[in-house]
Scaffold this motif. Structure first.
Motif, PDB file in Angstrom:
ATOM      1  N   VAL A  62       0.860  -1.181   0.000  1.00 38.16           N
ATOM      2  CA  VAL A  62       0.000   0.000   0.000  1.00 38.16           C
ATOM      3  C   VAL A  62       0.895   1.229   0.000  1.00 38.16           C
ATOM      4  N   ALA A  63       0.550   2.210  -0.836  1.00 44.84           N
ATOM      5  CA  ALA A  63       1.276   3.476  -0.875  1.00 44.84           C
ATOM      6  C   ALA A  63       0.592   4.410   0.116  1.00 44.84           C
ATOM      7  N   ASP A  64       1.231   4.635   1.257  1.00 41.42           N
ATOM      8  CA  ASP A  64       0.558   5.219   2.413  1.00 41.42           C
ATOM      9  C   ASP A  64       1.321   6.439   2.929  1.00 41.42           C
ATOM     10  N   THR A  65       0.707   7.632   2.762  1.00 39.18           N
ATOM     11  CA  THR A  65       1.322   8.844   3.299  1.00 39.18           C
ATOM     12  C   THR A  65       1.062   9.016   4.785  1.00 39.18           C
ATOM     13  N   GLY A  66       0.171   8.198   5.347  1.00 40.96           N
ATOM     14  CA  GLY A  66      -0.181   8.359   6.750  1.00 40.96           C
ATOM     15  C   GLY A  66       0.775   7.699   7.707  1.00 40.96           C
ATOM     16  N   VAL A  67       1.779   7.020   7.205  1.00 42.41           N
ATOM     17  CA  VAL A  67       2.732   6.292   8.055  1.00 42.41           C
ATOM     18  C   VAL A  67       4.110   6.908   7.888  1.00 42.41           C
ATOM     19  N   ILE A  68       4.745   7.216   8.988  1.00 43.00           N
ATOM     20  CA  ILE A  68       6.093   7.780   8.938  1.00 43.00           C
ATOM     21  C   ILE A  68       7.104   6.672   8.688  1.00 43.00           C
ATOM     22  N   ASN A  69       7.114   5.650   9.566  1.00 43.43           N
ATOM     23  CA  ASN A  69       8.085   4.569   9.458  1.00 43.43           C
ATOM     24  C   ASN A  69       7.542   3.454   8.585  1.00 43.43           C
ATOM     25  N   ALA A  70       8.360   2.973   7.658  1.00 46.48           N
ATOM     26  CA  ALA A  70       7.957   1.880   6.784  1.00 46.48           C
ATOM     27  C   ALA A  70       7.894   0.566   7.579  1.00 46.48           C
ATOM     28  N   ALA A  71       7.028  -0.342   7.141  1.00 38.50           N
ATOM     29  CA  ALA A  71       6.837  -1.610   7.856  1.00 38.50           C
ATOM     30  C   ALA A  71       6.670  -2.749   6.866  1.00 38.50           C
ATOM     31  N   THR A  72       7.171  -3.917   7.260  1.00 41.01           N
ATOM     32  CA  THR A  72       6.997  -5.149   6.490  1.00 41.01           C
ATOM     33  C   THR A  72       6.397  -6.206   7.416  1.00 41.01           C
ATOM     34  N   GLU A  73       5.298  -6.794   6.991  1.00 39.22           N
ATOM     35  CA  GLU A  73       4.618  -7.810   7.799  1.00 39.22           C
ATOM     36  C   GLU A  73       4.739  -9.147   7.074  1.00 39.22           C
ATOM     37  N   LEU A  74       5.355 -10.135   7.752  1.00 37.10           N
ATOM     38  CA  LEU A  74       5.560 -11.456   7.184  1.00 37.10           C
ATOM     39  C   LEU A  74       4.618 -12.449   7.854  1.00 37.10           C
ATOM     40  N   GLY A 131      17.645   3.304   8.312  1.00 36.53           N
ATOM     41  CA  GLY A 131      18.381   4.150   9.238  1.00 36.53           C
ATOM     42  C   GLY A 131      17.416   4.835  10.187  1.00 36.53           C
ATOM     43  N   ASN A 132      17.720   6.078  10.536  1.00 31.74           N
ATOM     44  CA  ASN A 132      16.882   6.781  11.512  1.00 31.74           C
ATOM     45  C   ASN A 132      16.865   8.275  11.206  1.00 31.74           C
ATOM     46  N   ARG A 133      16.802   8.646   9.944  1.00 31.87           N
ATOM     47  CA  ARG A 133      16.837  10.047   9.536  1.00 31.87           C
ATOM     48  C   ARG A 133      15.424  10.643   9.527  1.00 31.87           C
ATOM     49  N   ASP A 134      14.974  11.093  10.705  1.00 29.82           N
ATOM     50  CA  ASP A 134      13.660  11.722  10.849  1.00 29.82           C
ATOM     51  C   ASP A 134      12.547  10.834  10.300  1.00 29.82           C
ATOM     52  N   GLY A 135      12.728   9.526  10.453  1.00 34.79           N
ATOM     53  CA  GLY A 135      11.699   8.603   9.991  1.00 34.79           C
ATOM     54  C   GLY A 135      11.734   8.319   8.513  1.00 34.79           C
ATOM     55  N   PHE A 136      12.564   9.055   7.768  1.00 34.15           N
ATOM     56  CA  PHE A 136      12.578   8.928   6.317  1.00 34.15           C
ATOM     57  C   PHE A 136      12.940   7.518   5.857  1.00 34.15           C
ATOM     58  N   ASN A 137      13.860   6.872   6.557  1.00 40.03           N
ATOM     59  CA  ASN A 137      14.309   5.548   6.119  1.00 40.03           C
ATOM     60  C   ASN A 137      14.261   4.515   7.234  1.00 40.03           C
ATOM     61  N   VAL A 138      13.366   4.723   8.202  1.00 37.55           N
ATOM     62  CA  VAL A 138      13.173   3.722   9.253  1.00 37.55           C
ATOM     63  C   VAL A 138      12.310   2.591   8.702  1.00 37.55           C
ATOM     64  N   TRP A 139      12.806   1.346   8.812  1.00 34.39           N
ATOM     65  CA  TRP A 139      12.056   0.165   8.372  1.00 34.39           C
ATOM     66  C   TRP A 139      12.019  -0.852   9.514  1.00 34.39           C
ATOM     67  N   SER A 140      10.886  -1.471   9.667  1.00 30.70           N
ATOM     68  CA  SER A 140      10.758  -2.532  10.671  1.00 30.70           C
ATOM     69  C   SER A 140      10.052  -3.719  10.045  1.00 30.70           C
ATOM     70  N   VAL A 141      10.280  -4.910  10.650  1.00 34.42           N
ATOM     71  CA  VAL A 141       9.604  -6.128  10.188  1.00 34.42           C
ATOM     72  C   VAL A 141       8.993  -6.826  11.401  1.00 34.42           C
ATOM     73  N   ASN A 142       7.892  -7.526  11.167  1.00 35.61           N
ATOM     74  CA  ASN A 142       7.297  -8.319  12.236  1.00 35.61           C
ATOM     75  C   ASN A 142       6.601  -9.521  11.629  1.00 35.61           C
ATOM     76  N   ILE A 143       6.296 -10.484  12.469  1.00 36.38           N
ATOM     77  CA  ILE A 143       5.617 -11.713  12.036  1.00 36.38           C
ATOM     78  C   ILE A 143       4.162 -11.653  12.492  1.00 36.38           C
ATOM     79  N   ASN A 144       3.252 -11.945  11.566  1.00 31.53           N
ATOM     80  CA  ASN A 144       1.832 -11.953  11.877  1.00 31.53           C
ATOM     81  C   ASN A 144       1.189 -13.164  11.215  1.00 31.53           C
ATOM     82  N   PRO A 145       1.050 -14.282  11.956  1.00 32.08           N
ATOM     83  CA  PRO A 145       0.470 -15.506  11.364  1.00 32.08           C
ATOM     84  C   PRO A 145      -0.940 -15.298  10.824  1.00 32.08           C
ATOM     85  N   LYS A 146      -1.642 -14.263  11.279  1.00 33.79           N
ATOM     86  CA  LYS A 146      -3.016 -14.012  10.820  1.00 33.79           C
ATOM     87  C   LYS A 146      -3.075 -13.158   9.558  1.00 33.79           C
ATOM     88  N   ALA A 147      -1.930 -12.775   9.049  1.00 35.84           N
ATOM     89  CA  ALA A 147      -1.921 -11.944   7.850  1.00 35.84           C
ATOM     90  C   ALA A 147      -2.547 -12.685   6.675  1.00 35.84           C
TER      91      ALA A 147
END
Length: 719
Positions: free
Chosen positions: A623-635, A670-686
């Motif tokens: 999803v192309a989302d302007t409402g989120v500062i930090n990028a996220a990946t859900e596996l 990285g951590n440049r004002d949220g511009f390139n912050v990425w996180s990943v998490n596991i969600n079996p219900k995805a």
């Protein structure tokens, strides 16, 4: 209006003849030099304007019932169809005005028999099938010595050096402050009085419904500008932002005035007779082309007072006139002579025919000069007018209907900070809700609906439903508040009708996401969700913008810098160029949500995370989302993640997200004002193996297009 001082020559000529004529000549020389566009417009005889202004110089005729009747009869015989009688100049009305009396103006002009001059003009014109459109000549001008100026000194504006007057074609005049609410109310009351008291066919404003660019340095305007922009007005009156702010304020007032007139008489003609556009905007803050585009103007007559036919012809094909005549009856003002400067009937005929060949009407300045000031005999001049108007043309005001704004597309800034509740980063756009002051709200492409705190609301009508609704944002914030309906405005453009709005009175975090944006308890900045996959009310408010502006949008980020991004409203062939398009899947319609609904999740997206087991996994959705500062990946499973642990990605875990042939996005976490912050998490219900939300950083590298008509998203690289 240019040359309006001529109206007062009868009492000024003995003491200021040379000065006044010099001023009039100087005014004529202030000409525009826009590049002409070669174009021919077919004439529209059903709407052809054939008018004449009735000025102070014509007062002997206007004040005499018998002479007035003969005048209108003569004009009708020569196939004129419109007259513009003067109703407001020199700080006085030409009719008995309760509004003027309340402002301390004791005097008005009346006829020789004590009759109401304007009532007589309107009634006699109507009986003979001629439109009578009262002419509000002085607009915001008033003599400094007038009762109006003396009784209301706080209504006047001034130059930076404190000067309160300017030398105009009407002599030395002061200027009422068009930004002051009491001035606006006074002008509105006068205009509505004319429309109501006489059931007039309309109202006309000329180049004095404006403000010379040097003015606006009064205390009230300085405070207002400082309050709205955070800085005082610049010393240079031509500074672009300062000039645009004042011009937009006048435009906003003209929109309000138009609505007030139409509420009294929907088919009243709202006529404007300005100078040529480049001069009007630069030096008079009169953005009349914007008035036309916003649907404010029903009739336009551009003053073109000049003797040289080539110069006259070049103005007939200016882009502004060509654009305007596609929308409304359009004409030009032609000089028919002054007392000491006759104009030949041959020149008048050549100018009229040049205008008619381009589908333009004409209005003459002014009645007494039509055949009384010419070198030719009266009969010859009247025969000359008969030649240019050989057949009658009747104007029908029943055809005057409200117009929607004619913009195909507009661009508005996206700010990096909101009005309240500052985030570390985001894209915010300014909207006005229920007539309130413009406020910056977060633009969110992954939700739908306008959600604002009560403090953002103005005094315009609000239809409260009493229905309490909840919205859960992707970060776990729960917004709760009443569903209501009201008008939203972006810049100067309001929605076509009231839209659903959530008035948010409570924010909480979901238990499973305790660190949501509501955790701090700070003020709520408001959200405008522009997604087209609505599930419930409220829906995307951009659906209710007028005309083509509702056809879609383009978001351009600011590249991660401090400058503003841009939001383009309204898709056109030009602004779609260079985009690679991806089709969206259609969703079933829902009652009360207009237009088509689309699933904005992109399928078949490929993801690679360096140093992990995620290698070119092309079964991802995004999803192309302007409402989120930090990028996220859900596996969906730990197996997809391999040895990578949930949490923030490190710089060595470079991310690459692609749709072949559409976009190729990569970023180093990285951590440049949220511009390139990425996180990943596991969600079996995805529901899908991999779900990506690259956040606002994606919009800094790509322009993203949302097409709700055809169900497409487009991407265009900015680097």
């Amino acid at each position: 209006m240019q040359f309006s001082f001529i109206y007062r020559l009868s009492r000024l000529i003995k003491r200021s003849l040379l000065i006044l004529f010099a001023l009039s000549f100087a005014t004529v020389l202030l000409l525009n030099h826009l590049t002409p566009v070669a174009a021919q417009i077919s004439p529209s005889p059903q709407e052809e304007i054939r008018g004449v202004w009735l000025t102070n110089n014509d007062f002997d005729i206007l004040s005499d019932r018998a002479k007035l009747q003969n005048t209108i009869t003569e004009l009708r015989r020569l196939n004129f169809n419109t007259i513009y009688p003067l109703v407001w100049n020199d700080g006085y009305t030409k009719y008995p005005s309760a509004v003027a009396r309340r402002a301390g103006i004791p005097f008005y002009f009346k006829g020789k028999e004590g009759q109401d001059i304007i009532a007589d003009i309107v009634n006699q014109a109507r009986s003979q099938g001629v439109l009578a459109i009262p002419w509000f000549e002085f607009g915001f001008m008033a003599p400094l010595t007038s009762e109006l100026a003396a009784n209301h000194p706080d209504w006047l504006t001034q130059k930076q050096d404190g000067t309160q007057t300017s030398i105009s074609a009407a002599g030395e005049v002061a200027w009422l402050n068009p930004f002051h609410p009491e001035v606006q109310q006074f002008i509105t009351d006068l205009v509505l009085e004319i429309i109501t008291q006489y059931n007039a066919d309309g109202i006309q404003f000329d180049d004095h419904m404006s403000l010379p660019v040097d003015f606006g340095y009064d205390k009230y305007t300085i405070n207002l500008y400082t309050q709205e922009t955070g800085s005082p007005p610049p010393p240079n009156p031509h500074a672009q932002a300062w000039k645009q702010w004042r011009a937009d304020k006048i435009t906003a007032f003209m929109m309000q005035l138009n609505r007030a007139v139409k509420a009294r008489k929907p088919n009243a003609i709202f006529s404007v007779s300005p100078n040529y556009y480049d001069f009007a905007y630069k030096y008079q803050l009169q953005d009349w082309l914007n008035w036309v585009r916003l649907g404010v103007v029903d009739e336009l007559i551009v003053q073109l007072y000049r003797n040289d036919l080539d110069s006259f012809n070049s103005k007939l094909t200016s882009p502004e006139i060509i654009e305007t005549q596609q929308l409304i009856p359009t004409g030009v003002g032609i000089m028919t002579g002054l007392r000491n400067r006759p104009v030949s009937i041959q020149q008048i005929q050549s100018q009229v025919r040049a205008a008619q060949q381009r589908g333009l009407g004409v209005t003459f300045f002014y009645y007494e000069s039509l055949w009384d000031y010419g070198q030719e005999p009266v009969a010859q001049r009247q025969a000359g007018f008969q030649e240019i108007f050989p057949n009658p043309v009747v104007r029908d005001t029943s055809q005057v209907i409200a117009r929607k704004p004619s913009f195909n597309s507009i661009s508005v800034p996206l700010y990096t900070k909101g009005s309240v509740g500052q985030r570390g980063r985001g894209y915010f756009m300014e909207v006005s809700v229920a007539g309130g002051q413009p406020k910056r709200v977060l633009i969110d492409t992954n939700s739908a609906g306008l959600r604002v705190p009560p403090a953002f609301l103005g005094n315009a009508p609000i239809n409260r439903t009493g229905q309490i609704i909840k919205e859960v944002l992707s970060d776990g914030t729960v917004l709760e508040g009443e569903l209501a309906y009201t008008i939203m405005q972006i810049g100067l453009i309001p929605t076509d009708e009231p839209i659903p709005v959530q008035i948010v009175t409570s924010r909480q975090c979901l238990p499973q996401k305790p660190n949501c944006s509501a955790k701090s308890g700070g003020a709520f900045s408001g959200i405008i969700g522009v997604n087209y996959g609505e599930a419930v009310l409220p829906y995307n408010p951009l659906r209710k913008l007028p005309g083509n502006l509702s056809s879609g949008l383009i978001i351009s980020g600011n590249g991660g810098g401090k400058n503003n991004g841009n939001l383009i409203l309204g898709l056109t062939a030009n602004n779609r160029e260079g985009f690679s398009m991806v089709p969206l899947s259609q969703q079933p319609g829902i009652n009360d949500i207009p237009g088509n609904r689309w699933n904005s999740q992109l399928n078949g997206v490929c993801l690679t995370i360096a140093g992990t087991a995620v290698k070119n996994a092309c079964n991802s959705i995004m999803v192309a989302d302007t409402g989120v500062i930090n990028a996220a990946t859900e596996l969906q499973s730990a197996a997809l993640m391999g040895k990578l642990k949930p949490g923030r990605l490190r710089p060595e875990n470079a991310v690459k997200v692609t749709i072949p042939g559409i976009f190729d996005y990569s970023v180093k976490p990285g951590n440049r004002d949220g511009f390139n912050v990425w996180s990943v998490n596991i969600n079996p219900k995805a529901e899908n193996p991999v779900v990506l939300n690259p956040g606002i950083g994606f919009f800094d590298k790509y322009d993203v297009l949302f097409d709700p008509v055809n169900g497409q998203q487009g991407f265009r690289s900015r680097r």
